[in-house]
Design an enzyme around this catalytic site. Structure first.
Site, PDB file in Angstrom:
ATOM      1  N   ILE A 159     -12.790 -73.984  44.383  1.00 11.69           N
ATOM      2  CA  ILE A 159     -12.596 -72.821  44.345  1.00 11.69           C
ATOM      3  C   ILE A 159     -11.791 -72.445  42.955  1.00 11.69           C
ATOM      4  O   ILE A 159     -11.411 -71.203  42.789  1.00 11.69           O
ATOM      5  CB  ILE A 159     -11.796 -71.994  45.703  1.00 11.69           C
ATOM      6  CG1 ILE A 159     -10.454 -72.720  45.790  1.00 11.69           C
ATOM      7  CG2 ILE A 159     -12.539 -71.907  46.887  1.00 11.69           C
ATOM      8  CD1 ILE A 159      -9.559 -72.335  46.781  1.00 11.69           C
ATOM      9  N   ASP A 160     -11.409 -73.324  42.242  1.00 14.30           N
ATOM     10  CA  ASP A 160     -10.591 -73.177  41.128  1.00 14.30           C
ATOM     11  C   ASP A 160     -10.823 -72.471  39.862  1.00 14.30           C
ATOM     12  O   ASP A 160     -10.270 -72.151  38.930  1.00 14.30           O
ATOM     13  CB  ASP A 160      -9.883 -74.685  40.650  1.00 14.30           C
ATOM     14  CG  ASP A 160     -11.093 -75.630  40.481  1.00 14.30           C
ATOM     15  OD1 ASP A 160     -12.060 -75.342  39.888  1.00 14.30           O
ATOM     16  OD2 ASP A 160     -10.803 -76.656  40.842  1.00 14.30           O
ATOM     17  N   THR A 213     -16.455 -85.808  46.181  1.00 18.99           N
ATOM     18  CA  THR A 213     -16.289 -84.962  47.261  1.00 18.99           C
ATOM     19  C   THR A 213     -16.525 -85.836  48.582  1.00 18.99           C
ATOM     20  O   THR A 213     -17.162 -87.030  48.411  1.00 18.99           O
ATOM     21  CB  THR A 213     -17.527 -84.084  47.439  1.00 18.99           C
ATOM     22  OG1 THR A 213     -17.889 -83.487  48.631  1.00 18.99           O
ATOM     23  CG2 THR A 213     -19.064 -84.745  47.101  1.00 18.99           C
ATOM     24  N   SER A 214     -15.878 -85.857  49.630  1.00 19.65           N
ATOM     25  CA  SER A 214     -15.672 -86.618  50.789  1.00 19.65           C
ATOM     26  C   SER A 214     -17.036 -86.414  51.692  1.00 19.65           C
ATOM     27  O   SER A 214     -17.509 -87.003  52.512  1.00 19.65           O
ATOM     28  CB  SER A 214     -14.790 -86.162  51.913  1.00 19.65           C
ATOM     29  OG  SER A 214     -14.868 -84.915  52.327  1.00 19.65           O
ATOM     30  N   CYS A 239     -10.818 -49.222  51.483  1.00 19.87           N
ATOM     31  CA  CYS A 239     -11.164 -49.042  53.041  1.00 19.87           C
ATOM     32  C   CYS A 239      -9.698 -49.015  53.669  1.00 19.87           C
ATOM     33  O   CYS A 239      -9.673 -48.592  54.809  1.00 19.87           O
ATOM     34  CB  CYS A 239     -11.967 -49.848  53.780  1.00 19.87           C
ATOM     35  SG  CYS A 239     -11.199 -51.923  53.465  1.00 19.87           S
ATOM     36  N   HIS A 259     -18.261 -72.274  48.154  1.00 21.88           N
ATOM     37  CA  HIS A 259     -17.089 -71.656  48.877  1.00 21.88           C
ATOM     38  C   HIS A 259     -16.271 -70.515  48.189  1.00 21.88           C
ATOM     39  O   HIS A 259     -15.116 -70.164  48.876  1.00 21.88           O
ATOM     40  CB  HIS A 259     -16.091 -72.511  49.276  1.00 21.88           C
ATOM     41  CG  HIS A 259     -16.828 -74.029  49.987  1.00 21.88           C
ATOM     42  ND1 HIS A 259     -16.307 -75.291  49.901  1.00 21.88           N
ATOM     43  CD2 HIS A 259     -17.797 -73.902  51.021  1.00 21.88           C
ATOM     44  CE1 HIS A 259     -17.161 -75.974  50.696  1.00 21.88           C
ATOM     45  NE2 HIS A 259     -18.074 -75.492  51.113  1.00 21.88           N
TER      46      HIS A 259
END
Length: 323
Positions: free
Chosen positions: A122-123, A228-229, A188, A138
């Protein structure tokens, strides 16, 4: 396949539709900790510092990912924003630079070899490096929107709100408020403004599934799996969605994805480069392994000159010191 034949194939243009699935390990060279490893966000989480009920803290202690879940955020957005405050601000202020890995895949893109990067991060460092065709599985810190009405808001407005409305649990910002207050959506009115990262319990972005449908199984001729895992679904399904003849290059400190059909040579735990059938394992930190590949490609000096000034310092040193 070994690292020599991998480099030779890249130089010869043997693979022109390379896909990449990356995780937090690709950004460690930038100084951003891997959330799931020792010293990462989940390992160091201190629920007692967050604005939360004792019951919410109890759940976070037993399940640290609860702090970034929809189930918590919809009732109490404070923990998410307080935990990620310095990370959000640091990303927007470009405190962290892209790594050697980011620039390697950017270079493959420039040469016309990269079909798609599927990033679980997400960086936003993939975008800073100039990589095209990135799918943020993500979401990304770089886009801010409302969880309720999906209205995208101005980043500068949100950053100012975050600074003035969200307390600093790390004790590094003396100008931060002592207590947190709501950041409400100007569209909203709901208390749902946050970076567009996908919370646990929410659906992944539609473009992730659209890209998979376009790419898999037959449009990808090589898959890199880096840092990545391979434990988070559905992104991990990419590893076993390519065709049965597609080579897979696993770049990680330890073997991953055996449950997804990735096969490792019996010496994988001790040898830096091992292969079994179509799977090749480059054992080690992401930057270290990619530096070896760049050296084998004969691109070391070219990379230092072209990307060095824009690269994270520790990444650059890894490349400079490779012999």
């Amino acid at each position: 396949m070994n690292i020599k034949s991998l480099a030779a194939g890249i130089l010869n243009g043997e693979w022109k539709n390379i896909a990449v699935l990356v995780g937090a390990g690709i950004s460690c060279g930038a100084g951003i900790p891997d959330f799931r490893s020792a010293g990462g966000m989940y390992d160091t989480l201190k629920p007692e510092l967050l604005t939360a009920t004792e019951e919410e803290r109890k759940i976070m202690r037993s399940s640290p990912t609860h702090v970034v879940s929809w189930n918590l955020f919809r009732h109490n957005p404070y923990p998410y924003l307080e935990l990620r405050r310095p990370f959000i601000l640091g990303i927007h202020e470009q405190k962290w630079k892209p790594t050697l890995c980011h620039f390697f895949f950017a270079e493959l893109g420039e040469k016309g070899y990269l079909r798609r990067m599927y990033s679980q991060n997400i960086d936003g460092l993939d975008y800073l490096s100039g990589i095209k065709n990135v799918v943020s599985c993500h979401g990304s810190i770089g886009v801010v929107s409302c969880e309720y009405c999906n209205k995208q808001v101005d980043n500068d407005w949100f950053l100012q709100q975050l600074k003035t409305c969200t307390k600093d649990i790390y004790g590094i910002d003396s100008t931060a408020p002592k207590e947190s207050s709501p950041i409400k959506c100007p569209e909203c009115g709901e208390w749902g403004i946050k970076p567009s990262t996908v919370l646990y319990g929410r659906h992944l972005p539609g473009d992730f599934f659209a890209a998979m449908e376009l790419d898999l199984p037959h449009k990808v001729d090589m898959l890199f799996v880096v840092g990545t895992s391979l434990t988070v679904s559905p992104a991990n399904s990419i590893a076993n969605s390519v065709s049965s003849t597609c080579p897979r290059i696993i770049v990680n400190a330890e073997p991953v994805g055996q449950d997804l059909g990735i096969e490792y040579h019996r010496d994988s735990l001790t040898e830096p480069v091992t292969s079994e059938g179509r799977d090749t394992f480059l054992k080690g930190a992401a930057d270290d392994s990619i530096a070896l590949l760049i050296k084998e490609l004969g691109w070391k000096d070219y990379f230092i000159e072209k990307y060095g000034p824009r690269m994270a310092e520790s990444s650059r040193k890894v490349l400079e010191n490779i012999s």
